[in-house]
Motif scaffolding. Structure first.
Motif, PDB file in Angstrom:
ATOM      1  N   VAL A 101       1.159  -1.393   0.015  1.00  0.00           N
ATOM      2  CA  VAL A 101      -0.419   0.161  -0.552  1.00  0.00           C
ATOM      3  C   VAL A 101       1.083   1.270  -0.131  1.00  0.00           C
ATOM      4  CG1 VAL A 101      -1.604   1.611   1.433  1.00  0.00           C
ATOM      5  CG2 VAL A 101      -1.768  -0.950   1.113  1.00  0.00           C
ATOM      6  N   TYR A 102       0.726   2.077  -0.893  1.00  0.00           N
ATOM      7  CA  TYR A 102       1.235   3.260  -0.935  1.00  0.00           C
ATOM      8  C   TYR A 102       0.823   4.149   0.097  1.00  0.00           C
ATOM      9  CZ  TYR A 102       2.259   8.135  -1.926  1.00  0.00           C
ATOM     10  OH  TYR A 102       3.737   9.549  -2.553  1.00  0.00           O
ATOM     11  N   ARG A 103       2.333   4.812   0.924  1.00  0.00           N
ATOM     12  CA  ARG A 103       2.631   5.413   2.396  1.00  0.00           C
ATOM     13  C   ARG A 103       2.346   6.826   1.555  1.00  0.00           C
ATOM     14  NH1 ARG A 103       5.476   3.926   7.130  1.00  0.00           N
ATOM     15  NH2 ARG A 103       7.524   4.966   6.280  1.00  0.00           N
ATOM     16  N   ASN A 104       3.931   6.842   1.416  1.00  0.00           N
ATOM     17  CA  ASN A 104       4.164   8.409   0.843  1.00  0.00           C
ATOM     18  C   ASN A 104       5.035   8.781  -0.554  1.00  0.00           C
ATOM     19  OD1 ASN A 104       7.775   7.548   1.704  1.00  0.00           O
ATOM     20  ND2 ASN A 104       5.268   8.449   3.954  1.00  0.00           N
ATOM     21  N   GLY A 105       6.200   9.581  -0.606  1.00  0.00           N
ATOM     22  CA  GLY A 105       7.137   9.183  -1.424  1.00  0.00           C
ATOM     23  C   GLY A 105       6.499   9.821  -3.403  1.00  0.00           C
ATOM     24  N   SER A 106       7.086   9.694  -4.289  1.00  0.00           N
ATOM     25  CA  SER A 106       6.952   9.957  -5.458  1.00  0.00           C
ATOM     26  C   SER A 106       6.918   8.585  -5.973  1.00  0.00           C
ATOM     27  CB  SER A 106       7.902  10.691  -6.188  1.00  0.00           C
ATOM     28  OG  SER A 106       9.348  10.305  -6.522  1.00  0.00           O
ATOM     29  N   PHE A 107       6.124   8.817  -7.939  1.00  0.00           N
ATOM     30  CA  PHE A 107       6.058   7.457  -8.371  1.00  0.00           C
ATOM     31  C   PHE A 107       7.710   6.875  -8.940  1.00  0.00           C
ATOM     32  CE2 PHE A 107       7.482  10.981 -11.867  1.00  0.00           C
ATOM     33  CZ  PHE A 107       7.441   9.866 -12.682  1.00  0.00           C
ATOM     34  N   SER A 120      10.245   7.127  -6.371  1.00  0.00           N
ATOM     35  CA  SER A 120      10.372   6.244  -5.384  1.00  0.00           C
ATOM     36  C   SER A 120      10.188   5.580  -4.527  1.00  0.00           C
ATOM     37  CB  SER A 120      11.794   6.437  -5.146  1.00  0.00           C
ATOM     38  OG  SER A 120      11.667   7.983  -4.760  1.00  0.00           O
ATOM     39  N   PRO A 121       8.541   5.650  -4.841  1.00  0.00           N
ATOM     40  CA  PRO A 121       7.267   5.397  -3.382  1.00  0.00           C
ATOM     41  C   PRO A 121       7.517   4.532  -2.276  1.00  0.00           C
ATOM     42  CG  PRO A 121       6.624   4.206  -5.897  1.00  0.00           C
ATOM     43  CD  PRO A 121       7.856   5.120  -5.785  1.00  0.00           C
ATOM     44  N   VAL A 122       6.693   4.910  -1.324  1.00  0.00           N
ATOM     45  CA  VAL A 122       7.333   3.683  -0.005  1.00  0.00           C
ATOM     46  C   VAL A 122       6.232   2.942   0.231  1.00  0.00           C
ATOM     47  CG1 VAL A 122       7.834   4.227   2.875  1.00  0.00           C
ATOM     48  CG2 VAL A 122       8.978   5.864   0.534  1.00  0.00           C
ATOM     49  N   THR A 123       5.951   2.504   0.546  1.00  0.00           N
ATOM     50  CA  THR A 123       4.774   1.797   0.901  1.00  0.00           C
ATOM     51  C   THR A 123       5.014   0.672   2.237  1.00  0.00           C
ATOM     52  OG1 THR A 123       5.647  -0.472  -0.217  1.00  0.00           O
ATOM     53  CG2 THR A 123       4.795   1.181  -2.089  1.00  0.00           C
ATOM     54  N   GLU A 124       3.790   0.498   2.146  1.00  0.00           N
ATOM     55  CA  GLU A 124       3.920  -0.262   3.880  1.00  0.00           C
ATOM     56  C   GLU A 124       2.549  -1.800   3.458  1.00  0.00           C
ATOM     57  OE1 GLU A 124       1.894   2.039   6.526  1.00  0.00           O
ATOM     58  OE2 GLU A 124      -0.231   1.946   5.420  1.00  0.00           O
ATOM     59  N   GLY A 125       3.020  -2.849   4.273  1.00  0.00           N
ATOM     60  CA  GLY A 125       1.976  -3.761   3.975  1.00  0.00           C
ATOM     61  C   GLY A 125       0.964  -3.549   4.085  1.00  0.00           C
ATOM     62  N   LEU A 126       0.123  -4.867   4.035  1.00  0.00           N
ATOM     63  CA  LEU A 126      -1.783  -4.846   3.906  1.00  0.00           C
ATOM     64  C   LEU A 126      -1.972  -5.088   5.670  1.00  0.00           C
ATOM     65  CD1 LEU A 126      -2.890  -6.700   1.229  1.00  0.00           C
ATOM     66  CD2 LEU A 126      -3.037  -4.724   1.853  1.00  0.00           C
ATOM     67  N   HIS A 137      -2.970  11.004  -8.173  1.00  0.00           N
ATOM     68  CA  HIS A 137      -2.318  10.209  -7.304  1.00  0.00           C
ATOM     69  C   HIS A 137      -1.045   9.943  -7.720  1.00  0.00           C
ATOM     70  CE1 HIS A 137      -1.721   7.934  -3.890  1.00  0.00           C
ATOM     71  NE2 HIS A 137      -2.562   8.131  -2.948  1.00  0.00           N
ATOM     72  N   VAL A 138      -0.090   8.921  -6.815  1.00  0.00           N
ATOM     73  CA  VAL A 138       1.193   8.740  -7.160  1.00  0.00           C
ATOM     74  C   VAL A 138       0.992   7.129  -8.300  1.00  0.00           C
ATOM     75  CG1 VAL A 138       3.350   7.558  -6.529  1.00  0.00           C
ATOM     76  CG2 VAL A 138       2.811   9.707  -5.798  1.00  0.00           C
ATOM     77  N   THR A 139      -0.234   6.676  -7.586  1.00  0.00           N
ATOM     78  CA  THR A 139      -0.982   5.561  -7.776  1.00  0.00           C
ATOM     79  C   THR A 139      -1.473   5.798  -9.199  1.00  0.00           C
ATOM     80  OG1 THR A 139      -3.031   5.539  -6.937  1.00  0.00           O
ATOM     81  CG2 THR A 139      -0.860   4.698  -5.761  1.00  0.00           C
ATOM     82  N   ASP A 140      -1.609   6.032  -9.736  1.00  0.00           N
ATOM     83  CA  ASP A 140      -2.710   6.644 -11.170  1.00  0.00           C
ATOM     84  C   ASP A 140      -0.856   6.637 -12.021  1.00  0.00           C
ATOM     85  OD1 ASP A 140      -4.862   7.358  -9.523  1.00  0.00           O
ATOM     86  OD2 ASP A 140      -4.757   9.060  -9.752  1.00  0.00           O
ATOM     87  N   ALA A 141      -0.042   7.555 -11.337  1.00  0.00           N
ATOM     88  CA  ALA A 141       1.356   7.741 -12.279  1.00  0.00           C
ATOM     89  C   ALA A 141       1.486   6.068 -11.874  1.00  0.00           C
ATOM     90  CB  ALA A 141       2.216   9.016 -11.621  1.00  0.00           C
ATOM     91  N   LEU A 142       1.696   4.979 -11.411  1.00  0.00           N
ATOM     92  CA  LEU A 142       2.384   4.025 -11.180  1.00  0.00           C
ATOM     93  C   LEU A 142       1.911   3.191 -12.407  1.00  0.00           C
ATOM     94  CD1 LEU A 142       3.045   3.628  -7.444  1.00  0.00           C
ATOM     95  CD2 LEU A 142       4.753   4.072  -9.568  1.00  0.00           C
ATOM     96  N   HIS A 143      -0.227   3.242 -12.540  1.00  0.00           N
ATOM     97  CA  HIS A 143      -0.170   3.249 -13.459  1.00  0.00           C
ATOM     98  C   HIS A 143      -0.030   3.021 -14.789  1.00  0.00           C
ATOM     99  CE1 HIS A 143      -4.084   0.432 -11.516  1.00  0.00           C
ATOM    100  NE2 HIS A 143      -2.744   0.388 -10.115  1.00  0.00           N
ATOM    101  N   ARG A 144      -0.199   4.226 -15.754  1.00  0.00           N
ATOM    102  CA  ARG A 144       0.890   4.931 -15.644  1.00  0.00           C
ATOM    103  C   ARG A 144       1.841   4.305 -16.621  1.00  0.00           C
ATOM    104  NH1 ARG A 144      -2.123   9.135 -14.171  1.00  0.00           N
ATOM    105  NH2 ARG A 144       0.009  10.531 -13.332  1.00  0.00           N
TER     106      ARG A 144
END
Length: 419
Positions: free
Chosen positions: A115-121, A123-129, A153-160
């Motif tokens: 799950v996205y927590r912070n950071g840019s597309f 180098s996103p910082v994530t955490e577990g479910l 959102h960063v997650t949208d950019a990662l999808h693109r």
């Protein structure tokens, strides 16, 4: 209910409508074609299973001067989602899945989602479910999955970045897409927010895994053939191609008024869909006609059955069409303020449908308990159990947020009721 097409089967007066007031629908939406906002359209209004109003206007293909006709086939896009949701609930009724089942039980790659927590597309910082993504999260769009075209959102950019925006990377099938989405960070922990995304496509893959059939085969055997939906499929081939509407999008410049229907709409390069696609998208891949989708909607209105074909139990349809957002929340407070095929104020969400909770908050006349969805090419439908009304609007202009259509259509339908 014995609905075989979109031709009028009852007089407006017998259906509780004022015929003169119904003409306001045509008067209004003809302007959308005449000034170039839409290529053409089809509108059907039924009550208690009988068609009281049916109209077409404009072109299914501007360049070839082909009119929009009652049997025109068009891309349904996200109006595929309710059909996929019904497919999943067929399996639920058979005890083959449960709403609390982890998605990873059927698609193991989702067991490793982050799950996205912070950071840019970059180098996103994530955490577990904190809890697994579950089947009900897919049905309610509370999974954390997004769409690349949101651009928010960063997650949208990662999808693109991964090749998912308005399409998919070439050659990928549904299983491969699901595994790719599982590797991308979720926008939030499942069940904590509402966000329109690829949830229903993932749900379609669950249907495939549980049933042991491809999605098109399951749809055909369990939904489309029993309902007589002969023109609905993931592709359009053979002699049906002549009825297939072209897909359009608005030109960025130019005043269309007085310049004809082609002034403000251009042909959009789109997949020809003349053969079975590699990726069967339960979230947006179906094509079909108004007559077919009307049969699907009437099955829902009739609580799971049409003309002797029982698709779902009556209580299952009732259950799907109540608000399932945690704590009875509304989309306005629980959803992210991004594009979706519904407005947010006064609306909840069920298992595959938006649910009208309060028409005063919605600021559009209607009935509490109505359920609906639409598609990216500006198509829409809704079912009003209280008034026994089904309304269907088809056109082919992408995206659906280009012009106000759905709220105006709703007010024009209800103002015509006089019983």
């Amino acid at each position: 209910m014995a609905v075989t097409g979109t031709a009028q089967t009852i007089t407006p007066a017998d259906a509780g409508f004022d015929a003169g007031r119904l003409t306001r629908i045509d008067d209004h939406f003809k302007q959308y074609v005449d000034d170039g906002r839409l290529p053409g359209w089809q509108i059907v209004v039924s009550r208690a299973g009988e068609v009281a109003y049916s109209s077409t206007y404009g072109k299914r293909n501007i360049e070839q001067n082909l009119p929009w006709e009652s049997d025109t086939i068009c891309r349904m896009f996200s109006m595929s989602k309710p059909i996929t949701s019904v497919a999943a609930m067929i399996l639920y009724e058979e005890g083959k899945l449960q709403l609390k089942d982890p998605v990873a039980k059927y698609i193991p790659s989702f067991g490793e989602s982050e799950v996205y927590r912070n950071g840019s597309f970059v180098s996103p910082v994530t955490e577990g479910l904190t809890e697994p993504m579950r089947i009900w999260h897919l049905l309610t769009h509370t999974s954390g999955l997004t769409y690349g075209f949101h651009n928010n959102h960063v997650t949208d950019a990662l999808h693109r970045k991964a090749g998912f925006e308005w399409g998919i990377p070439k050659g990928m099938d549904l299983a491969a897409c699901c595994d790719a989405w599982a590797k991308l960070p979720l926008a939030f922990q499942p069940g904590t927010e509402w966000l329109y995304g690829v949830s229903t496509d993932v749900l379609g893959r669950v249907v495939e895994v549980v049933s042991g059939q491809s999605l098109d085969e399951f749809f055909r055997e369990r939904i489309l053939d029993p309902l007589g939906m002969t023109d609905t499929e993931f592709w359009v081939e053979g002699d049906k191609r002549d009825r297939f509407a072209e897909l359009y999008f608005p030109k960025p410049t130019g005043n269309a008024r007085g310049e004809g229907p082609s002034a403000n709409a251009s042909v959009m390069p789109a997949a020809p869909l003349d053969r079975k696609p590699t990726m069967l998208g339960g979230g947006g891949g179906l094509c079909g006609t108004a007559a077919d989708y009307l049969r699907f909607a009437h099955m829902l209105l009739n609580r799971g059955e049409l003309d002797g074909a029982r698709i779902l139990g009556s209580r299952t349809v009732d259950y799907m069409t109540r608000n399932h957002l945690p704590g009875g929340a509304e989309l306005e407070t629980f959803g992210r303020p991004l594009f979706a095929e519904t407005e947010f104020a006064g609306m909840g969400f069920g298992l595959g449908f938006s649910i009208e909770l309060d028409s005063a908050e919605h600021k559009v006349i209607g009935s509490a308990g109505s359920y609906a969805w639409g598609g990216a090419a500006s198509t829409a439908f809704w079912v009003d159990p209280a008034e026994e009304i089904v309304v269907l609007f088809l056109t082919q202009l992408l995206p659906s947020s280009t012009y106000p259509i759905r709220s105006i259509l709703q007010q024009l339908v209800y103002q015509a009721l006089v019983d």
